[in-house]
Scaffold this motif. Sequence first.
Motif, PDB file in Angstrom:
ATOM      1  N   CYS A   1      64.825  33.027  30.347  1.00  0.00           N
ATOM      2  CA  CYS A   1      63.372  32.929  30.213  1.00  0.00           C
ATOM      3  C   CYS A   1      62.966  31.703  29.402  1.00  0.00           C
ATOM      4  CB  CYS A   1      62.830  34.180  29.520  1.00  0.00           C
ATOM      5  SG  CYS A   1      63.709  35.713  29.918  1.00  0.00           S
TER       6      CYS A   1
ATOM      7  N   HIS B   1      59.429  30.119  28.295  1.00  0.00           N
ATOM      8  CA  HIS B   1      58.811  30.951  27.258  1.00  0.00           C
ATOM      9  C   HIS B   1      59.429  30.727  25.889  1.00  0.00           C
ATOM     10  CE1 HIS B   1      56.491  33.571  29.948  1.00  0.00           C
ATOM     11  NE2 HIS B   1      57.560  33.749  30.700  1.00  0.00           N
TER      12      HIS B   1
ATOM     13  N   VAL C   1      55.704  26.476  30.109  1.00  0.00           N
ATOM     14  CA  VAL C   1      55.257  26.752  31.480  1.00  0.00           C
ATOM     15  C   VAL C   1      54.610  28.136  31.509  1.00  0.00           C
ATOM     16  CG1 VAL C   1      56.017  27.061  33.864  1.00  0.00           C
ATOM     17  CG2 VAL C   1      57.092  25.314  32.434  1.00  0.00           C
TER      18      VAL C   1
ATOM     19  N   LYS D   1      47.786  43.129  25.273  1.00  0.00           N
ATOM     20  CA  LYS D   1      47.003  43.038  26.508  1.00  0.00           C
ATOM     21  C   LYS D   1      47.739  42.217  27.562  1.00  0.00           C
ATOM     22  CE  LYS D   1      42.707  41.652  26.760  1.00  0.00           C
ATOM     23  NZ  LYS D   1      41.525  40.894  26.316  1.00  0.00           N
ATOM     24  N   ILE D   2      47.710  42.665  28.801  1.00  0.00           N
ATOM     25  CA  ILE D   2      48.273  41.880  29.903  1.00  0.00           C
ATOM     26  C   ILE D   2      47.447  40.604  30.050  1.00  0.00           C
ATOM     27  CG2 ILE D   2      48.644  41.808  32.407  1.00  0.00           C
ATOM     28  CD1 ILE D   2      49.256  44.795  32.327  1.00  0.00           C
TER      29      ILE D   2
ATOM     30  N   GLY E   1      47.039  38.318  27.833  1.00  0.00           N
ATOM     31  CA  GLY E   1      46.169  38.278  26.661  1.00  0.00           C
ATOM     32  C   GLY E   1      46.500  37.209  25.634  1.00  0.00           C
ATOM     33  N   HIS E   2      47.480  36.334  25.916  1.00  0.00           N
ATOM     34  CA  HIS E   2      47.845  35.348  24.895  1.00  0.00           C
ATOM     35  C   HIS E   2      46.845  34.197  24.892  1.00  0.00           C
ATOM     36  CE1 HIS E   2      50.796  33.876  21.991  1.00  0.00           C
ATOM     37  NE2 HIS E   2      50.494  32.664  22.431  1.00  0.00           N
TER      38      HIS E   2
ATOM     39  N   TRP F   1      50.675  45.881  28.221  1.00  0.00           N
ATOM     40  CA  TRP F   1      52.099  45.801  28.560  1.00  0.00           C
ATOM     41  C   TRP F   1      52.826  46.999  27.971  1.00  0.00           C
ATOM     42  CZ3 TRP F   1      53.364  43.414  32.585  1.00  0.00           C
ATOM     43  CH2 TRP F   1      52.930  42.138  32.908  1.00  0.00           C
TER      44      TRP F   1
ATOM     45  N   LEU G   1      56.040  46.490  31.843  1.00  0.00           N
ATOM     46  CA  LEU G   1      56.978  45.380  31.652  1.00  0.00           C
ATOM     47  C   LEU G   1      58.192  45.541  32.572  1.00  0.00           C
ATOM     48  CD1 LEU G   1      56.956  44.798  27.791  1.00  0.00           C
ATOM     49  CD2 LEU G   1      56.373  43.119  29.547  1.00  0.00           C
TER      50      LEU G   1
ATOM     51  N   LYS H   1      51.893  33.131  38.629  1.00  0.00           N
ATOM     52  CA  LYS H   1      52.446  31.794  38.394  1.00  0.00           C
ATOM     53  C   LYS H   1      53.881  31.864  37.892  1.00  0.00           C
ATOM     54  CE  LYS H   1      49.247  29.803  35.651  1.00  0.00           C
ATOM     55  NZ  LYS H   1      48.531  28.706  34.967  1.00  0.00           N
TER      56      LYS H   1
ATOM     57  N   THR I   1      57.172  31.971  38.518  1.00  0.00           N
ATOM     58  CA  THR I   1      58.063  31.800  39.668  1.00  0.00           C
ATOM     59  C   THR I   1      59.488  32.112  39.246  1.00  0.00           C
ATOM     60  OG1 THR I   1      58.268  29.485  39.075  1.00  0.00           O
ATOM     61  CG2 THR I   1      56.655  30.045  40.777  1.00  0.00           C
TER      62      THR I   1
ATOM     63  N   MET J   1      62.101  41.398  23.149  1.00  0.00           N
ATOM     64  CA  MET J   1      60.680  41.047  22.965  1.00  0.00           C
ATOM     65  C   MET J   1      60.030  41.998  21.965  1.00  0.00           C
ATOM     66  SD  MET J   1      59.059  39.878  26.618  1.00  0.00           S
ATOM     67  CE  MET J   1      59.591  41.230  27.607  1.00  0.00           C
TER      68      MET J   1
HETATM   69  C1  HEC Z   1      59.882  29.397  35.747  1.00  0.00           C
HETATM   70  C2  HEC Z   1      59.201  29.762  34.532  1.00  0.00           C
HETATM   71  C3  HEC Z   1      59.347  31.176  34.021  1.00  0.00           C
HETATM   72  C4  HEC Z   1      60.481  31.886  33.787  1.00  0.00           C
HETATM   73  C5  HEC Z   1      61.931  31.473  34.040  1.00  0.00           C
HETATM   74  C6  HEC Z   1      60.060  33.146  33.220  1.00  0.00           C
HETATM   75  N1  HEC Z   1      58.695  33.192  33.136  1.00  0.00           N
HETATM   76 FE1  HEC Z   1      57.576  34.687  32.375  1.00  0.00          FE
HETATM   77  N2  HEC Z   1      55.878  33.725  32.862  1.00  0.00           N
HETATM   78  C7  HEC Z   1      55.819  32.465  33.420  1.00  0.00           C
HETATM   79  C8  HEC Z   1      54.456  32.134  33.728  1.00  0.00           C
HETATM   80  C9  HEC Z   1      53.952  30.852  34.376  1.00  0.00           C
HETATM   81  C10 HEC Z   1      53.693  33.259  33.346  1.00  0.00           C
HETATM   82  C11 HEC Z   1      52.201  33.448  33.531  1.00  0.00           C
HETATM   83  C12 HEC Z   1      52.062  34.189  34.842  1.00  0.00           C
HETATM   84  C13 HEC Z   1      50.673  34.210  35.450  1.00  0.00           C
HETATM   85  O1  HEC Z   1      49.709  33.758  34.825  1.00  0.00           O
HETATM   86  O2  HEC Z   1      50.591  34.728  36.584  1.00  0.00           O
HETATM   87  C14 HEC Z   1      54.622  34.237  32.787  1.00  0.00           C
HETATM   88  C15 HEC Z   1      54.256  35.443  32.254  1.00  0.00           C
HETATM   89  C16 HEC Z   1      55.120  36.330  31.637  1.00  0.00           C
HETATM   90  C17 HEC Z   1      54.729  37.546  30.955  1.00  0.00           C
HETATM   91  C18 HEC Z   1      53.305  38.058  30.783  1.00  0.00           C
HETATM   92  C19 HEC Z   1      52.791  37.512  29.486  1.00  0.00           C
HETATM   93  C20 HEC Z   1      51.353  37.889  29.157  1.00  0.00           C
HETATM   94  O3  HEC Z   1      50.830  37.307  28.201  1.00  0.00           O
HETATM   95  O4  HEC Z   1      50.763  38.748  29.817  1.00  0.00           O
HETATM   96  C21 HEC Z   1      55.863  38.142  30.481  1.00  0.00           C
HETATM   97  C22 HEC Z   1      55.975  39.438  29.709  1.00  0.00           C
HETATM   98  C23 HEC Z   1      56.963  37.281  30.865  1.00  0.00           C
HETATM   99  N3  HEC Z   1      56.474  36.194  31.571  1.00  0.00           N
HETATM  100  C24 HEC Z   1      58.282  37.535  30.551  1.00  0.00           C
HETATM  101  C25 HEC Z   1      59.347  36.785  31.030  1.00  0.00           C
HETATM  102  C26 HEC Z   1      60.730  37.109  30.792  1.00  0.00           C
HETATM  103  C27 HEC Z   1      61.216  38.277  29.953  1.00  0.00           C
HETATM  104  C28 HEC Z   1      61.475  36.189  31.462  1.00  0.00           C
HETATM  105  C29 HEC Z   1      62.961  36.102  31.565  1.00  0.00           C
HETATM  106  C30 HEC Z   1      63.656  37.253  32.049  1.00  0.00           C
HETATM  107  C31 HEC Z   1      60.542  35.251  32.082  1.00  0.00           C
HETATM  108  N4  HEC Z   1      59.270  35.652  31.807  1.00  0.00           N
HETATM  109  C32 HEC Z   1      60.933  34.147  32.829  1.00  0.00           C
HETATM  110  C33 HEC Z   1      56.893  31.635  33.688  1.00  0.00           C
HETATM  111  C34 HEC Z   1      58.231  32.000  33.615  1.00  0.00           C
END
Ligand code: HEC
Length: 178
Positions: free
Chosen positions: A83, A87, A97, A108-109, A111-112, A128, A133, A148, A150, A167
Amino acid sequence: MHFSFWEKTGFAVLITAWVLWGSDQIGDMLVHADELAENAYKIEVADAGPTEGAVVEEKIEVSAVSLLASASADGGAKVFKKCQACHSVEKGGPNKVGPNLYNTVGGKIAGHDGFSYSDALAGKGGQWTYEELDQFLKSPRDYAPGTKMTFAGLKKASDRAEVILYMRDHTDNPPPLP
Ligand code: HEC
């Protein structure tokens, strides 16, 4: 025996009619046999061995929540490497990203502050919870089509449980573990 022309014609008509009727019956039987064959085939296909197996597997796989009690946050640190490209999880860490994930568990979903979320995630609403989650991390795309994030998702429930605990360790007042 002598038959008149009309008698002969009458027999001929009767025999023709009988043959036609007979072939019709046979035709019906053939069609019917076809239907039967098809049914039998369908029932065989519905043996559903692999499908049912998959469903059972799916049920076993379905929830990381039940694993939270036994999972380790240390393992989660390792899972979180997947991640990290997108993140940060430390308090006050930057949005990359993806948004910073401090205080995400129970929060909050979408919510950051200061992160521009997709409509897909922003439109979700709610918190969440551990269940949410779990579903999101299993397949972000299925959970919020158009997200977003991906990232294919964590197929293993144990991976999801560990990273959720990790987390949780980066959360001020996390909800109690189920
Ligand atoms: C390629 C980049 C990428 C990777 C790798 C990734 N994420 Fe994300 N993540 C994002 C993005 C972009 C968003 C925002 C999504 C949206 O707005 O639709 C997000 C959103 C989230 C959220 C929601 C946060 C919120 O404030 O509501 C969580 C929880 C999360 N990711 C956890 C993880 C975890 C745990 C992993 C690893 C297992 C991971 N992500 C891997 C790009 C990534």
